[in-house]
Each structure stands twice: as structure tokens, then as C-alpha cells.
Scaffold this motif. Structure first.
Motif, PDB file in Angstrom:
ATOM      1  N   UNK A   1     -22.928  -5.521 -11.793  1.00  0.00           N
ATOM      2  CA  UNK A   1     -21.810  -6.299 -12.321  1.00  0.00           C
ATOM      3  C   UNK A   1     -20.738  -6.460 -11.256  1.00  0.00           C
ATOM      4  N   UNK A   2     -19.754  -7.296 -11.519  1.00  0.00           N
ATOM      5  CA  UNK A   2     -18.671  -7.494 -10.556  1.00  0.00           C
ATOM      6  C   UNK A   2     -17.869  -6.201 -10.376  1.00  0.00           C
ATOM      7  N   UNK A   3     -17.703  -5.445 -11.467  1.00  0.00           N
ATOM      8  CA  UNK A   3     -16.990  -4.166 -11.377  1.00  0.00           C
ATOM      9  C   UNK A   3     -17.748  -3.185 -10.486  1.00  0.00           C
ATOM     10  N   UNK A   4     -19.057  -3.105 -10.674  1.00  0.00           N
ATOM     11  CA  UNK A   4     -19.878  -2.225  -9.833  1.00  0.00           C
ATOM     12  C   UNK A   4     -19.903  -2.713  -8.390  1.00  0.00           C
ATOM     13  N   UNK A   5     -19.933  -4.040  -8.209  1.00  0.00           N
ATOM     14  CA  UNK A   5     -19.950  -4.614  -6.861  1.00  0.00           C
ATOM     15  C   UNK A   5     -18.662  -4.280  -6.123  1.00  0.00           C
ATOM     16  N   UNK A   6     -17.543  -4.286  -6.838  1.00  0.00           N
ATOM     17  CA  UNK A   6     -16.258  -3.957  -6.209  1.00  0.00           C
ATOM     18  C   UNK A   6     -16.263  -2.515  -5.701  1.00  0.00           C
ATOM     19  N   UNK A   7     -16.849  -1.603  -6.491  1.00  0.00           N
ATOM     20  CA  UNK A   7     -16.925  -0.196  -6.073  1.00  0.00           C
ATOM     21  C   UNK A   7     -17.811  -0.046  -4.849  1.00  0.00           C
ATOM     22  N   UNK A   8     -18.943  -0.759  -4.828  1.00  0.00           N
ATOM     23  CA  UNK A   8     -19.850  -0.704  -3.673  1.00  0.00           C
ATOM     24  C   UNK A   8     -19.193  -1.292  -2.435  1.00  0.00           C
ATOM     25  N   UNK A   9     -18.496  -2.401  -2.633  1.00  0.00           N
ATOM     26  CA  UNK A   9     -17.871  -3.078  -1.500  1.00  0.00           C
ATOM     27  C   UNK A   9     -16.763  -2.225  -0.881  1.00  0.00           C
ATOM     28  N   UNK A  10     -16.074  -1.428  -1.735  1.00  0.00           N
ATOM     29  CA  UNK A  10     -15.010  -0.571  -1.224  1.00  0.00           C
ATOM     30  C   UNK A  10     -15.518   0.515  -0.277  1.00  0.00           C
ATOM     31  N   UNK A  11     -16.815   0.823  -0.345  1.00  0.00           N
ATOM     32  CA  UNK A  11     -17.384   1.865   0.510  1.00  0.00           C
ATOM     33  C   UNK A  11     -17.966   1.315   1.810  1.00  0.00           C
ATOM     34  N   UNK A  12     -18.005  -0.020   1.908  1.00  0.00           N
ATOM     35  CA  UNK A  12     -18.601  -0.635   3.099  1.00  0.00           C
ATOM     36  C   UNK A  12     -17.629  -0.559   4.269  1.00  0.00           C
ATOM     37  N   UNK A  13     -18.109  -0.098   5.414  1.00  0.00           N
ATOM     38  CA  UNK A  13     -17.321  -0.033   6.634  1.00  0.00           C
ATOM     39  C   UNK A  13     -18.032  -0.881   7.695  1.00  0.00           C
ATOM     40  N   UNK A  14     -17.618  -2.132   7.865  1.00  0.00           N
ATOM     41  CA  UNK A  14     -18.299  -3.026   8.811  1.00  0.00           C
ATOM     42  C   UNK A  14     -18.228  -2.496  10.247  1.00  0.00           C
ATOM     43  N   UNK A  15     -19.330  -2.656  10.964  1.00  0.00           N
ATOM     44  CA  UNK A  15     -19.382  -2.205  12.368  1.00  0.00           C
ATOM     45  C   UNK A  15     -19.501  -3.381  13.330  1.00  0.00           C
ATOM     46  N   UNK A  16     -19.726  -4.568  12.806  1.00  0.00           N
ATOM     47  CA  UNK A  16     -19.840  -5.758  13.657  1.00  0.00           C
ATOM     48  C   UNK A  16     -18.943  -6.862  13.096  1.00  0.00           C
ATOM     49  N   UNK A  17     -18.683  -7.864  13.951  1.00  0.00           N
ATOM     50  CA  UNK A  17     -17.864  -8.998  13.506  1.00  0.00           C
ATOM     51  C   UNK A  17     -18.549  -9.764  12.379  1.00  0.00           C
ATOM     52  N   UNK A  18     -19.876  -9.830  12.431  1.00  0.00           N
ATOM     53  CA  UNK A  18     -20.626 -10.541  11.384  1.00  0.00           C
ATOM     54  C   UNK A  18     -20.497  -9.830  10.043  1.00  0.00           C
ATOM     55  N   UNK A  19     -20.595  -8.493  10.072  1.00  0.00           N
ATOM     56  CA  UNK A  19     -20.452  -7.742   8.827  1.00  0.00           C
ATOM     57  C   UNK A  19     -19.025  -7.823   8.285  1.00  0.00           C
ATOM     58  N   UNK A  20     -18.054  -7.888   9.198  1.00  0.00           N
ATOM     59  CA  UNK A  20     -16.661  -8.057   8.769  1.00  0.00           C
ATOM     60  C   UNK A  20     -16.484  -9.379   8.028  1.00  0.00           C
ATOM     61  N   UNK A  21     -17.111 -10.433   8.555  1.00  0.00           N
ATOM     62  CA  UNK A  21     -17.058 -11.743   7.898  1.00  0.00           C
ATOM     63  C   UNK A  21     -17.778 -11.700   6.548  1.00  0.00           C
ATOM     64  N   UNK A  22     -18.911 -10.987   6.511  1.00  0.00           N
ATOM     65  CA  UNK A  22     -19.655 -10.857   5.251  1.00  0.00           C
ATOM     66  C   UNK A  22     -18.794 -10.176   4.185  1.00  0.00           C
ATOM     67  N   UNK A  23     -18.100  -9.096   4.591  1.00  0.00           N
ATOM     68  CA  UNK A  23     -17.293  -8.355   3.621  1.00  0.00           C
ATOM     69  C   UNK A  23     -16.145  -9.218   3.106  1.00  0.00           C
ATOM     70  N   UNK A  24     -15.531 -10.006   4.013  1.00  0.00           N
ATOM     71  CA  UNK A  24     -14.437 -10.873   3.585  1.00  0.00           C
ATOM     72  C   UNK A  24     -14.926 -11.934   2.591  1.00  0.00           C
ATOM     73  N   UNK A  25     -16.091 -12.514   2.886  1.00  0.00           N
ATOM     74  CA  UNK A  25     -16.670 -13.493   1.967  1.00  0.00           C
ATOM     75  C   UNK A  25     -16.981 -12.853   0.615  1.00  0.00           C
TER      76      UNK A  25
END
Length: 320
Positions: free
Chosen positions: A141-165
Motif C-alpha cells: 500500500x502507499x502507507x507501506x511504501x512510504x515506510x519502505x522509502x524512508x529506509x532507502x539511502x541512495x548511493x548513486x545519482x540515479x537512485x537519488x532521482x528514483x527516490x525523488x520520483x
């Protein structure tokens, strides 16, 4: 034959009424009065005019049989519609828009937002799969996705863009969920206001009832259960040949209405009650699960029709 061609603008209605003054005893025939012809049909009706709805399928048949060899021009279209109105005795008089029209608008808008939400959630799931090793669980769900996204620590510029999107998508999804909830509450209010007894049927909540009411419209236009089943696509099509008697699934009819009846059938099959008993009886008669489900849907169509008809008669009696 007299004809006139008018542009569609704010003056069209007045020009039509001026043109028609020569025929005091008149009837207007509008092709697709619940679709593209809705606007002009309702405006004519508001001015006290007698208006009938000519289905596009009937107009097309008349056009094919005309001397124009089926050519689709404005003149040939007008002639075809007029011929159908002249000779067809069971055309539906156009009715003023009422509460069922409001229910349909709100219900269809909610459906659009739900589809948009599903599409956005799929895009978000794809981004999470690329950001999180092993991906996100199916059905996140969107609520679960928000919790997962909060734990993501991007290591590349591409992943940073992915997280922002993903964050942008998440914000849009949460906004959609709030709007869908508001519409769901509005639908519940409108359905209660309609006084329908549909919600007494097992498996029918306010959202399903709204879809049925909205897409059925004036139930009085259907003479019996068979016509209603044909309209909603639950009446099987005869595909018999020679000594073999068989029927196949109809793809015709209002698909939204058919989908609502399908939801009721699935619920009743999954829960104890007359619907499940009827389904199991059909299976015991060597019917396949699909055939048994179709038989139940046809039976439910009759139940829905009777409920709608009883509600309509009760409202007419109350108005009198």
C-alpha cells in the motif's frame, strides 16, 4: 423534406426552436441522447419539447438500408434517425436528468480516480523494486511504501532521482486516496438518499449500488427481466448448431453494470447463502465454474431488476 444545418453553440437551441415553429405537433429524435446528444436532448426537454432517444445501432441499420448505401454524412445521418423515429414503436422518451444521473457522475469519477491510483501504485512499485534489493512485496500500500522509502539511502545519482520520483508519486497517491474517500462518503449519502433496497442484497454495498443505479437509469424503460439482462450483458447468446444446443458469454451490454453484477456474484459464491447454494447446484449439474458463475449472474440480474422496479413503483406511489 425540409432540413437545416446548424453549428453547435449557445444559439443552437433557439435556432432549432425557431425552425420548428412550422410544426406545432412535433417530436424530436436525437441519436445517442444519453451520450453525444445528451446536451441538446436535455435542453429541448427543459423547454417542454417531446424528445425520443434513437440508439446509434438502430440509426446505423437504417442508414445501411437507405438509398445512400450506408454512406455516413450529416444528411444521411439525419434521414436515418428520422426514419427510425417514424417507424420504431418502442423508442425511449428522453427523461430529465435526476438523482440517478448524479449518482452515475460521482460513481464514474470515483472509478476514474481508482484506476489512476492503481496505475500510480504500479509505477511506485516499479521504482521501489529498483531501489530496494529483492523489491517491495506485491500488494504494497502507499502507507507501506512510504515506510519502505524512508529506509532507502541512495548511493548513486540515479537512485537519488528514483527516490525523488517515488516521493512525488507517493504524494500524488495520498492525495488521490483522500479524494476517493470523499467520493465514497458522498456516494453512500446519495445511495441512502435514493431510498434503494439494493443494499439489502448480499454483496451489495453503496459503491456497487451506485454503479447499478447510475448505469441502469430509468428502470421503467425495461419491459421485463429479459430485456434488462440483455442490456447488462448477463443474458447468454444462443450459439446452437444442428443437434447441439449451447450458449456463449455475451460481450454486449453495459460493461460497468455487468461488472457490478459480477462483484455481487463473486461475493455470494464466497459466502454461505442462497447464491452459493445455487452456484454449487449448477456445479453438481456438471456445469463448469464459469458456466455456474454466469448462471448466477443471470439470476442476480433478475433480482436486481425486481428490486429496482419495486423501488421505482414505491417512489411513484409516494409522489402521487
Amino acid at each position: 423534406m425540409t432540413n437545416v444545418r446548424l453549428p453547435v453553440n449557445t444559439a443552437t437551441l433557439e435556432e432549432l426552436l425557431v425552425f420548428a415553429r412550422a410544426w406545432p405537433d412535433r417530436r424530436w429524435a436525437v441519436e445517442g441522447a444519453t451520450g453525444l446528444g445528451l446536451g441538446i436532448a436535455q435542453r429541448l426537454l427543459a423547454h417542454g419539447e417531446d424528445v425520443v432517444d434513437v440508439p446509434a445501432t438502430l440509426a446505423a441499420r437504417a442508414r445501411v438500408l437507405s438509398t445512400g448505401h450506408g454512406r455516413k454524412t450529416d444528411v444521411h445521418d439525419a434521414i436515418a434517425v428520422a426514419l427510425v423515429a417514424q417507424h420504431h414503436r418502442r423508442l425511449r422518451p428522453v427523461q430529465p436528468e435526476d438523482l440517478s444521473s448524479v449518482i452515475r457522475l460521482v460513481s464514474d469519477h470515483r472509478d476514474d480516480l481508482v484506476h489512476e491510483h492503481t496505475s500510480g501504485l504500479n509505477r511506485l512499485h516499479r521504482l521501489l523494486r529498483e531501489l530496494i534489493p529483492g523489491g517491495a512485496p506485491t500488494g504494497t500500500s502507499s502507507h507501506q511504501a512510504a515506510a519502505l522509502l524512508g529506509k532507502v539511502r541512495p548511493t548513486t545519482a540515479t537512485d537519488t532521482a528514483r527516490k525523488q520520483l517515488a516521493r512525488d508519486l507517493l504524494g500524488g497517491l495520498q492525495g488521490l486516496e483522500a479524494r476517493i474517500k470523499t467520493l465514497t462518503d458522498q456516494i453512500a449519502t446519495l445511495v441512502a438518499q435514493s431510498g434503494t433496497s439494493l443494499t439489502e442484497i448480499s454483496g451489495v454495498g453503496s459503491v456497487v449500488a451506485a454503479k447499478i443505479i447510475g448505469h441502469t437509469g430509468d428502470v421503467a424503460r425495461f419491459p421485463d427481466t429479459h430485456h434488462y439482462a440483455s442490456f447488462n450483458g448477463t443474458a447468454p447468446i444462443d450459439a446452437s448448431s444442428g443437434d447441439h444446443s449451447r450458449h456463449r458469454l455475451s460481450r454486449r451490454g453495459d460493461r460497468q453494470l455487468n461488472a457490478a453484477i459480477h462483484v455481487i456474484a463473486i461475493y455470494q459464491i464466497s459466502h454461505p447463502g442462497p447464491g452459493r447454494e445455487y452456484y454449487l447446484k449448477k456445479l453438481a449439474q456438471s456445469k463448469t465454474p464459469k458456466e455456474a458463475r454466469r448462471a448466477l449472474k443471470r439470476r442476480l440480474s433478475d433480482t436486481v431488476y425486481r428490486r429496482l422496479s419495486n423501488d421505482h413503483e414505491a417512489s411513484q406511489a409516494g409522489a402521487a
